[in-house]
Design an enzyme around this catalytic site. Structure first.
Site, mmCIF file in Angstrom:
data_model
loop_
_atom_site.group_PDB
_atom_site.id
_atom_site.type_symbol
_atom_site.label_atom_id
_atom_site.label_comp_id
_atom_site.label_asym_id
_atom_site.label_seq_id
_atom_site.Cartn_x
_atom_site.Cartn_y
_atom_site.Cartn_z
ATOM 1 N NE ARG A 160 7.358 -49.219 -32.531
ATOM 2 C CZ ARG A 160 6.095 -49.359 -32.877
ATOM 3 N NH1 ARG A 160 5.211 -49.826 -32.021
ATOM 4 N NH2 ARG A 160 5.687 -49.037 -34.092
ATOM 5 C CG ASP A 161 14.045 -52.854 -36.389
ATOM 6 O OD1 ASP A 161 14.256 -53.948 -35.822
ATOM 7 O OD2 ASP A 161 14.115 -52.714 -37.623
ATOM 8 C CB ILE A 162 17.976 -50.690 -31.278
ATOM 9 C CG1 ILE A 162 17.380 -49.286 -31.177
ATOM 10 C CG2 ILE A 162 19.483 -50.678 -31.034
ATOM 11 C CD1 ILE A 162 17.379 -48.722 -29.795
ATOM 12 C CB THR A 203 14.837 -57.380 -35.798
ATOM 13 O OG1 THR A 203 14.732 -56.297 -36.746
ATOM 14 C CG2 THR A 203 15.565 -58.551 -36.433
#
Length: 150
Positions: free
Chosen positions: A19-21, A61
């Site tokens: 969920r935050d690559i 992000t």
């Protein structure tokens, strides 16, 4: 990016969605790129998932977050493929496919899903890579490429 995709696919197989690559969460094990191993870091927003237990929390992000998250729809691991595509786009071109200083406008652009390869830097990138990115940057997660389609 192959080791990054491999790592994310492995996480998905274990029922974990990152969920935050983003580029900042990709680390190299050595300064020498010839021997460096790419590592995926920062699992602070990661969670487990099952097909019966979709995520609903807004996480990620802003420039890298998938449209289903922006739309506040239940989502699964396929949101990571969107983020991988944005990351690849940024690494190849130096700029994001969706951008605005105002997050509301940025999220509208993400939900719309329109981007281009118009900048001259893309003239040196193969059609296969552009097709790959385009296959991942699909607004509908049911139509988006994932491990089964890569």
């Amino acid at each position: 990016m192959v080791p990054v995709f491999d790592a994310v696919i492995y996480c998905h197989a274990k029922g974990i969605v990152h969920r935050d690559i983003k580029p900042e969460n990709l680390l190299l094990s050595d300064k020498n790129p010839e021997v460096a191993i790419v590592k995926v870091s920062d699992f602070g927003l990661a969670r487990t998932f099952t097909h019966d237990n979709l995520a609903t929390t807004t996480a990620g992000t802003p420039g890298y977050v998938a449209p289903e998250i922006v739309k506040k729809q239940p989502y699964d691991h396929r949101c990571d493929y969107w983020s991988l595509a944005v990351t690849l786009y940024v690494l190849l071109s130096g700029s994001p496919p969706f951008w605005d200083e105002d997050n509301f406008v940025l999220f509208e652009k993400i939900k719309d899903g329109k981007f281009s390869f118009a900048h001259p830097v893309w003239n040196n990138i193969s059609d296969e890579v552009k097709d790959f990115i385009a296959g991942l940057l699909v607004v509908d997660p049911d139509q988006r490429m994932d491990a089964d389609k890569i």
